[in-house]
Scaffold this motif. Structure first.
Motif, PDB file in Angstrom:
ATOM      1  N   CYS A 148      -5.908   2.004  -3.183  1.00  0.00           N
ATOM      2  CA  CYS A 148      -5.565   3.289  -3.272  1.00  0.00           C
ATOM      3  C   CYS A 148      -5.888   3.825  -4.904  1.00  0.00           C
ATOM      4  O   CYS A 148      -5.961   4.953  -5.384  1.00  0.00           O
ATOM      5  N   CYS A 178      -0.130  -1.524  -6.545  1.00  0.00           N
ATOM      6  CA  CYS A 178      -0.533  -2.303  -5.434  1.00  0.00           C
ATOM      7  C   CYS A 178      -1.335  -3.571  -6.204  1.00  0.00           C
ATOM      8  O   CYS A 178      -1.012  -4.750  -5.508  1.00  0.00           O
ATOM      9  N   CYS A 215      -5.328   1.994   1.878  1.00  0.00           N
ATOM     10  CA  CYS A 215      -5.068   0.878   0.897  1.00  0.00           C
ATOM     11  C   CYS A 215      -4.552  -0.383   1.830  1.00  0.00           C
ATOM     12  O   CYS A 215      -3.819  -0.217   2.561  1.00  0.00           O
ATOM     13  N   CYS A 235      -2.948  -2.428   0.962  1.00  0.00           N
ATOM     14  CA  CYS A 235      -1.556  -2.897   0.591  1.00  0.00           C
ATOM     15  C   CYS A 235      -0.496  -1.864   0.860  1.00  0.00           C
ATOM     16  O   CYS A 235       0.623  -2.190   1.406  1.00  0.00           O
ATOM     17  N   CYS A 236      -0.650  -0.589   0.471  1.00  0.00           N
ATOM     18  CA  CYS A 236       0.368   0.317   0.670  1.00  0.00           C
ATOM     19  C   CYS A 236       0.261   1.316   1.870  1.00  0.00           C
ATOM     20  O   CYS A 236       0.910   2.049   2.381  1.00  0.00           O
TER      21      CYS A 236
HETATM   22 ZN   LIG Z   1      -1.965   1.017  -2.463  1.00  0.00          ZN
END
Ligand SMILES: [Zn+2]
Length: 479
Positions: free
Chosen positions: A430, A435, A462, A464-465
């Motif tokens: 992102c 992240c 993303c 991760c998030c």
């Molecule tokens: Zn992210």
């Protein structure tokens, strides 16, 4: 035979312990010795000869683009180092200081250069006045000192050799063009000369150079699946010229700040060559960088005429390749393993029966393939074989790299890959440093680069998030 075996047994196998294998190869291939200063290394003739070849070839390529070499002092006054805030913060923890000159304490401490941006800026401030003084495209070959806590030969040592290019330009466009030009030059050098495929890309904000506007990098994958940053090129914009006051008068007689770049490659590359190409018998050198490309080894050299013929063959080959004759009194078996340990691309075996039949045996270091060759054909066969080895070594390294690139679409996949599959991980990001930090903390991988040529959207979010993704990033564990 017992003696021959010993040389190979002296190195740990790669699969057993890669780190130990690396250290063993570095020492047994006679590249370095440890020095009395902790964290520093002595580069021995076989190691230094590789560096000289790197240097010659890079320097030649630099000069084709208009680079000129200079030499700057190795000391930087403390006040000068502190002019650019991010830069000093980035380097302060690992700077070595000189506090005394002879018996007298210095009025101002001097740091031993960890890099020379500040010195070049101080210099450029004096020599650049007019648009006619631009561009300046200077480079220096030198050593720098960074007081690292953990060190490893070639990969991280307290003093290392490198080149650092520093340029000043009239426009932002020209500086960006130079930054990318040098990154591409580095990438081509790695691929064409070191047979080492690289990913070209941009560093994230978190990973960029202290004081840079943008840092570009080439990242290579080592045999154990870890990444190695192999060269970087930085666009500084006016981040240094403003605090240092490097200005020129343009064609309209207006004062303007210059735009700057810097770029560097180091003796780390030797570590990269070892870890990309080496095997359980030692070093494997790509022919274009190998100090010795061919070794001629006589068999039964005491028999009449053998040494003479071997010397003749070696002399003939010396005209078309970097060739050595091993006429020492060691056994042929010992000489074979020694040549393998040192990574010499081709060995020529020549005994009495071969001489009688007018032929010899060529053995490739990379594949161990044996090729019979008529003595009369050596001058054409050997150079072609060296080129073939160079090409195939690159293809093998590329196939290895490509088969160790994994896509992660979400965090579960990311975790699974990071924990079980050594290599590059491609995942969307992102753009938020939170992240990046979380991924580093949880999974012990860092962002290596946002690739130039590989910006496909493998997912919209993303990894991760889950927020909308901006960039595809290569992640990995790194040296
Ligand atoms: Zn992210």
């Amino acid at each position: 035979m017992a003696k021959d075996k010993k040389l190979v047994e002296a190195i740990t196998s790669m699969s057993e312990d890669f780190a130990q294998w690396y250290t063993d190869v570095v020492v047994k291939a006679d590249l370095i010795a440890y020095s009395s200063v902790k964290g520093c290394m002595i580069i021995k003739p076989d190691g230094y000869a590789i560096w000289e070849n790197i240097q010659h070839e890079l320097d030649r390529r630099f000069k084709e683009t208009g680079v000129q070499n200079v030499y700057m002092p190795m000391f930087i006054p403390e006040s000068l180092l502190q002019v650019e805030k991010d830069h000093v913060e980035g380097f302060a923890p690992e700077v070595a200081w000189v506090t005394h000159g002879g018996l007298n304490e210095l009025q101002e401490r001097l740091c031993v250069r960890p890099t020379s941006e500040t010195l070049f800026c101080d210099f450029y401030k004096d020599i650049i006045q007019s648009h006619r003084d631009l561009p300046k495209v200077y480079n220096q070959w030198c050593s720098v000192v960074r007081w690292e806590k953990e060190t490893r030969p070639f990969l991280r040592s307290r003093e290392f050799l490198w080149q650092e290019g520093h340029t000043a330009h009239a426009t932002a466009e020209e500086a960006e063009e130079r930054t990318i030009q040098m990154l591409n030059l580095y990438a081509d050098f790695c691929e064409e000369v070191l047979a080492m495929p690289v990913v070209r890309g941009q560093k994230t904000e978190k990973e960029k150079f202290a004081g840079a506007e943008a840092t570009y990098t080439i990242e290579a994958l080592m045999h154990d699946g870890k990444a190695l940053q192999s060269g970087t090129s930085h666009n500084f914009g006016t981040n240094f010229s403003k605090p240092f006051g490097i200005q020129y008068t343009d064609k309209n007689n207006q004062l303007q700040y210059v735009y700057q770049t810097s770029w560097g490659m180091t003796t780390r590359l030797i570590g990269a060559i070892i870890m990309v190409h080496g095997d359980d018998s030692g070093l494997v050198l790509p022919p274009r960088i190998a100090p010795t490309q061919v070794v001629v080894i006589p068999i039964q050299q005491r028999k009449e005429g053998v040494l003479e013929k071997a010397a003749e063959v070696s002399e003939r080959l010396g005209k078309v390749a970097r060739t050595k004759l091993d006429d020492s009194d060691k056994s042929p078996g010992w000489k074979f393993s020694e040549a393998e340990m040192r990574g010499i691309p081709v060995r020529v075996e020549l005994g009495p029966k071969d001489i009688e039949a007018g032929k010899c045996v060529l053995v490739r270091r990379d594949t161990r393939e044996k090729i019979e060759c008529a003595l009369d054909d050596l001058e054409s066969v050997v150079p072609a074989l060296l080129e073939q080895i160079q090409k195939e070594m690159f293809e093998r390294a590329k196939a290895h790299r490509d088969s160790h690139i994994y896509d992660a679409h979400n965090y579960d996949e990311f975790r699974e890959i990071a924990n079980t599959k050594p290599g590059f991980i491609r995942a969307m990001w992102c753009g938020d440093v939170a992240c990046e930090n979380k991924i580093k903390e949880d999974l012990a991988v860092t962002s290596r680069c946002m690739p130039f040529n590989d910006q496909e959207h493998i997912s919209d979010v993303c990894a991760c998030c889950g927020k909308p993704a901006k960039k595809l990033v290569y992640w990995g564990k790194a040296y």
